[in-house]
Scaffold this motif. Sequence first.
Motif, PDB file in Angstrom:
ATOM      1  N   THR A 272      47.923  41.474  46.868  1.00 38.80           N
ATOM      2  CA  THR A 272      49.284  42.045  46.781  1.00 38.80           C
ATOM      3  C   THR A 272      50.187  41.153  45.941  1.00 38.80           C
ATOM      4  OG1 THR A 272      50.111  40.792  48.676  1.00 38.80           O
ATOM      5  CG2 THR A 272      49.082  42.939  49.151  1.00 38.80           C
ATOM      6  N   GLY A 273      49.737  39.935  45.690  1.00 36.66           N
ATOM      7  CA  GLY A 273      50.591  38.935  45.053  1.00 36.66           C
ATOM      8  C   GLY A 273      51.169  37.971  46.092  1.00 36.66           C
ATOM      9  N   GLY A 274      51.143  38.377  47.369  1.00 37.32           N
ATOM     10  CA  GLY A 274      51.758  37.537  48.402  1.00 37.32           C
ATOM     11  C   GLY A 274      53.275  37.646  48.327  1.00 37.32           C
ATOM     12  N   ILE A 275      53.979  36.576  48.675  1.00 38.30           N
ATOM     13  CA  ILE A 275      55.454  36.607  48.640  1.00 38.30           C
ATOM     14  C   ILE A 275      55.933  36.869  47.214  1.00 38.30           C
ATOM     15  CG2 ILE A 275      57.549  35.216  49.009  1.00 38.30           C
ATOM     16  CD1 ILE A 275      56.179  36.177  51.623  1.00 38.30           C
ATOM     17  N   SER A 276      55.212  36.391  46.210  1.00 36.75           N
ATOM     18  CA  SER A 276      55.499  36.761  44.809  1.00 36.75           C
ATOM     19  C   SER A 276      54.874  38.139  44.572  1.00 36.75           C
ATOM     20  CB  SER A 276      54.897  35.737  43.848  1.00 36.75           C
ATOM     21  OG  SER A 276      55.187  34.411  44.240  1.00 36.75           O
ATOM     22  N   LEU A 277      55.399  39.113  45.295  1.00 38.43           N
ATOM     23  CA  LEU A 277      54.785  40.444  45.390  1.00 38.43           C
ATOM     24  C   LEU A 277      54.617  41.108  44.025  1.00 38.43           C
ATOM     25  CD1 LEU A 277      53.920  42.387  47.726  1.00 38.43           C
ATOM     26  CD2 LEU A 277      56.194  43.410  47.543  1.00 38.43           C
ATOM     27  N   LYS A 278      53.499  41.789  43.859  1.00 44.19           N
ATOM     28  CA  LYS A 278      53.253  42.530  42.616  1.00 44.19           C
ATOM     29  C   LYS A 278      54.067  43.819  42.615  1.00 44.19           C
ATOM     30  CE  LYS A 278      48.487  41.103  41.654  1.00 44.19           C
ATOM     31  NZ  LYS A 278      48.730  40.513  40.342  1.00 44.19           N
ATOM     32  N   PRO A 279      54.362  44.368  41.442  1.00 43.09           N
ATOM     33  CA  PRO A 279      54.973  45.704  41.384  1.00 43.09           C
ATOM     34  C   PRO A 279      53.994  46.741  41.950  1.00 43.09           C
ATOM     35  CG  PRO A 279      54.714  44.762  39.157  1.00 43.09           C
ATOM     36  CD  PRO A 279      54.093  43.806  40.118  1.00 43.09           C
ATOM     37  N   SER A 280      54.511  47.869  42.442  1.00 47.57           N
ATOM     38  CA  SER A 280      53.611  48.796  43.143  1.00 47.57           C
ATOM     39  C   SER A 280      52.746  49.645  42.210  1.00 47.57           C
ATOM     40  CB  SER A 280      54.384  49.686  44.104  1.00 47.57           C
ATOM     41  OG  SER A 280      55.554  50.149  43.510  1.00 47.57           O
ATOM     42  N   ALA A 281      53.168  49.843  40.958  1.00 49.80           N
ATOM     43  CA  ALA A 281      52.369  50.668  40.041  1.00 49.80           C
ATOM     44  C   ALA A 281      50.967  50.092  39.885  1.00 49.80           C
ATOM     45  CB  ALA A 281      53.055  50.756  38.683  1.00 49.80           C
ATOM     46  N   ALA A 282      49.966  50.931  40.164  1.00 51.53           N
ATOM     47  CA  ALA A 282      48.550  50.555  40.007  1.00 51.53           C
ATOM     48  C   ALA A 282      48.123  49.385  40.887  1.00 51.53           C
ATOM     49  CB  ALA A 282      48.214  50.264  38.546  1.00 51.53           C
ATOM     50  N   MET A 283      48.911  49.106  41.922  1.00 51.78           N
ATOM     51  CA  MET A 283      48.522  47.980  42.788  1.00 51.78           C
ATOM     52  C   MET A 283      47.195  48.254  43.486  1.00 51.78           C
ATOM     53  SD  MET A 283      50.093  45.947  45.943  1.00 51.78           S
ATOM     54  CE  MET A 283      51.787  45.526  45.688  1.00 51.78           C
ATOM     55  N   ASP A 284      46.871  49.541  43.655  1.00 56.09           N
ATOM     56  CA  ASP A 284      45.572  49.888  44.273  1.00 56.09           C
ATOM     57  C   ASP A 284      44.398  49.189  43.564  1.00 56.09           C
ATOM     58  OD1 ASP A 284      46.205  51.939  42.081  1.00 56.09           O
ATOM     59  OD2 ASP A 284      44.072  52.290  42.439  1.00 56.09           O
ATOM     60  N   GLU A 285      44.579  48.949  42.255  1.00 49.19           N
ATOM     61  CA  GLU A 285      43.476  48.344  41.494  1.00 49.19           C
ATOM     62  C   GLU A 285      43.180  46.918  41.947  1.00 49.19           C
ATOM     63  OE1 GLU A 285      43.914  48.911  37.286  1.00 49.19           O
ATOM     64  OE2 GLU A 285      43.874  51.089  37.493  1.00 49.19           O
ATOM     65  N   MET A 286      44.091  46.347  42.714  1.00 48.58           N
ATOM     66  CA  MET A 286      43.849  44.972  43.175  1.00 48.58           C
ATOM     67  C   MET A 286      42.800  44.895  44.287  1.00 48.58           C
ATOM     68  SD  MET A 286      45.060  42.751  41.318  1.00 48.58           S
ATOM     69  CE  MET A 286      45.217  43.549  39.746  1.00 48.58           C
ATOM     70  N   LYS A 287      42.224  46.069  44.655  1.00 42.96           N
ATOM     71  CA  LYS A 287      41.026  46.027  45.520  1.00 42.96           C
ATOM     72  C   LYS A 287      39.835  45.470  44.733  1.00 42.96           C
ATOM     73  CE  LYS A 287      39.050  50.611  44.607  1.00 42.96           C
ATOM     74  NZ  LYS A 287      38.576  51.879  45.176  1.00 42.96           N
ATOM     75  N   PHE A 288      39.932  45.538  43.391  1.00 37.32           N
ATOM     76  CA  PHE A 288      38.846  45.028  42.541  1.00 37.32           C
ATOM     77  C   PHE A 288      38.913  43.508  42.370  1.00 37.32           C
ATOM     78  CE2 PHE A 288      39.466  49.365  40.579  1.00 37.32           C
ATOM     79  CZ  PHE A 288      38.253  49.895  40.990  1.00 37.32           C
ATOM     80  N   ASP A 289      39.888  42.874  43.050  1.00 39.60           N
ATOM     81  CA  ASP A 289      40.087  41.446  42.818  1.00 39.60           C
ATOM     82  C   ASP A 289      38.972  40.587  43.446  1.00 39.60           C
ATOM     83  OD1 ASP A 289      41.597  39.662  41.377  1.00 39.60           O
ATOM     84  OD2 ASP A 289      42.999  39.225  43.012  1.00 39.60           O
ATOM     85  N   MET A 290      37.988  41.280  44.006  1.00 36.89           N
ATOM     86  CA  MET A 290      36.796  40.568  44.521  1.00 36.89           C
ATOM     87  C   MET A 290      35.592  40.873  43.635  1.00 36.89           C
ATOM     88  SD  MET A 290      35.924  43.583  45.428  1.00 36.89           S
ATOM     89  CE  MET A 290      34.275  43.313  46.046  1.00 36.89           C
ATOM     90  N   SER A 291      35.853  41.311  42.403  1.00 39.20           N
ATOM     91  CA  SER A 291      34.748  41.659  41.508  1.00 39.20           C
ATOM     92  C   SER A 291      33.886  40.444  41.154  1.00 39.20           C
ATOM     93  CB  SER A 291      35.286  42.292  40.221  1.00 39.20           C
ATOM     94  OG  SER A 291      35.910  43.512  40.513  1.00 39.20           O
ATOM     95  N   GLY A 292      34.488  39.275  41.103  1.00 36.57           N
ATOM     96  CA  GLY A 292      33.707  38.057  40.851  1.00 36.57           C
ATOM     97  C   GLY A 292      32.713  37.844  41.988  1.00 36.57           C
ATOM     98  N   ALA A 293      33.219  37.986  43.221  1.00 35.32           N
ATOM     99  CA  ALA A 293      32.355  37.869  44.404  1.00 35.32           C
ATOM    100  C   ALA A 293      31.266  38.935  44.371  1.00 35.32           C
ATOM    101  CB  ALA A 293      33.200  38.022  45.673  1.00 35.32           C
ATOM    102  N   ALA A 294      31.650  40.162  44.000  1.00 39.02           N
ATOM    103  CA  ALA A 294      30.682  41.260  43.933  1.00 39.02           C
ATOM    104  C   ALA A 294      29.597  40.941  42.910  1.00 39.02           C
ATOM    105  CB  ALA A 294      31.398  42.559  43.574  1.00 39.02           C
ATOM    106  N   SER A 295      29.990  40.320  41.805  1.00 38.79           N
ATOM    107  CA  SER A 295      28.995  39.993  40.777  1.00 38.79           C
ATOM    108  C   SER A 295      28.058  38.890  41.263  1.00 38.79           C
ATOM    109  CB  SER A 295      29.670  39.616  39.447  1.00 38.79           C
ATOM    110  OG  SER A 295      30.188  38.310  39.493  1.00 38.79           O
TER     111      SER A 295
END
Length: 495
Positions: A272-295
């Motif tokens: 989500t960005g944490g307290i430095s929150l990300k903007p909401s547009a396309a934030m759903d894509e941040m589920k991919f932020d474990m792609s390194g782990a997935a690889s």
Amino acid sequence: MNYHFEASANPATIHTDCVIVGIYKQGKLSAAASQLDAASEGAITAHLDMGDFSGDKHRTSLVYKLPGVTSKRVLLVGMGEKDKLTQESLAQLTQTAVNALKTSKTNNVVSFLTDEIAPDFLEAAVRQTVTAVTDALYTFDQFKSKKDEAARPVLAGWTVAHTLAGDFSKPLSHGIAIAEGMCVARDLANSPGNVCTPSHLAMVAQELANSSNKTDVNILEEGDMEALGMGSFLSVSKGSAQDGKMIILQYHGGKTGEAPLVLVGKGITFDTGGISLKPSAAMDEMKFDMSGAASVLGTMTACIAMQLPLNVVGMIAAAENMPSSKASKPGDIVTSMSGKTIEILNTDAEGRLVLCDALTYAERFNPAAVIDIATLTGACITALGHHTSGLLGNSDALAEEIIIASKQASDDVWRLPMGEKYQDQLKSNFADMANIGGAPGGTITAACFLSRFAENYPWAHLDIAGTAWKSGAAKGATGRPVPLLCQWLINRAGT
Ligand code: BES
Ligand code: MN
Ligand code: ZN
């Protein structure tokens, strides 16, 4: 999908649902197409003479019941210009062939497209044919209540055929393993953040270890990490109700005592960005932020399947980056496992915070080399777009190995510079370093941050922010850079 390799095959006498052959620009026949043309007394030439199909790249034409040919169908694939054919374009042409057959009732095919590649590149082409076919047939409908069975292709068997003799069973089996690893990575990355949590990643790692007698797993819980002094990792995970996990898979395929290769994946299951929150547009894509782990999990899966004679450690720094009353705040200072202190100026630069403690932990394996894989910076997308992963590191030799593997696997990387001038951007007034270095060269300063925790071994960093998934209509995980990592391991194993 079942894959086979057949050498010295004659396309005219094969009993199958479909034979696939290439036609070059201006109707120039490939070797296999010529054989079919001869067997059918010129039926292919006559077909081309009608002018509907010319061999332009990515055009296809499906022909039924060619006289003198035993296959039920023949798929002609436009290959474009012969001297421009590479293993990469061959993989794309293979996908064109799969797509052309998706709606047909073709169960089994024998493809002569790979036959067009020069002998030196044939092994890579066989591997990539398999990964390309699997990629083109990949679906992710786990979360759809109604599966579209009717639209599911019936294609189930793919034979890579060659008109000349040769044994390509190894690249074929490697291709199958890599394709499976890519599917593992894609399924995980496509899974939503409420399902694919750090605990879920730990469970998948556990299952993988259970499936192999050469692999074991160790999962560090938050309490363990506290005891190890992983204050940087914990500064991210403590903001979430989901427990952070440091997952350590060890594959013992090499000699006892032989220095392992270590892969470290960023496993932020939602950013989500944490307290430095990300903007909401396309934030759903941040589920991919474990792609390194997935690889890492995908590559370990493939490594086990290939039974590579190597010792490989797969580490995953898994946490969720959330804003909460327990979350880190801008200005907070934390102490990493290395003892170095970090001023968190932006809680959205969380990947490096979880990775740095993993990199310090990796020292205990006395690794021969460490590669970390991370969707680390939006700046990498700005720099390299969606086609090329960023490569950085402290070892020219290791970087060169990765560049070679990336070319063999058609999984592109481009090396970016590092150095003192960039390191200076991480200066903090209050701690040993800040966790951000400002906008200029964001991918480079992120790598500079990591480099301070990777001083004691050859280390490379892959920024896959642009390459691990696609946005837009085809939104979803790509399975990259599993092909590159597997190829690097294959090369290291010398098999
Ligand atoms: N996970 C993101 C990087 C990212 C952004 C990947 C967009 C793919 C698409 C990472 O944790 C992040 O937020 N990085 C920040 C760093 C910045 C605060 C220095 C970024 O790139 O904006
Ligand atoms: Mn972030
Ligand atoms: Zn992130």
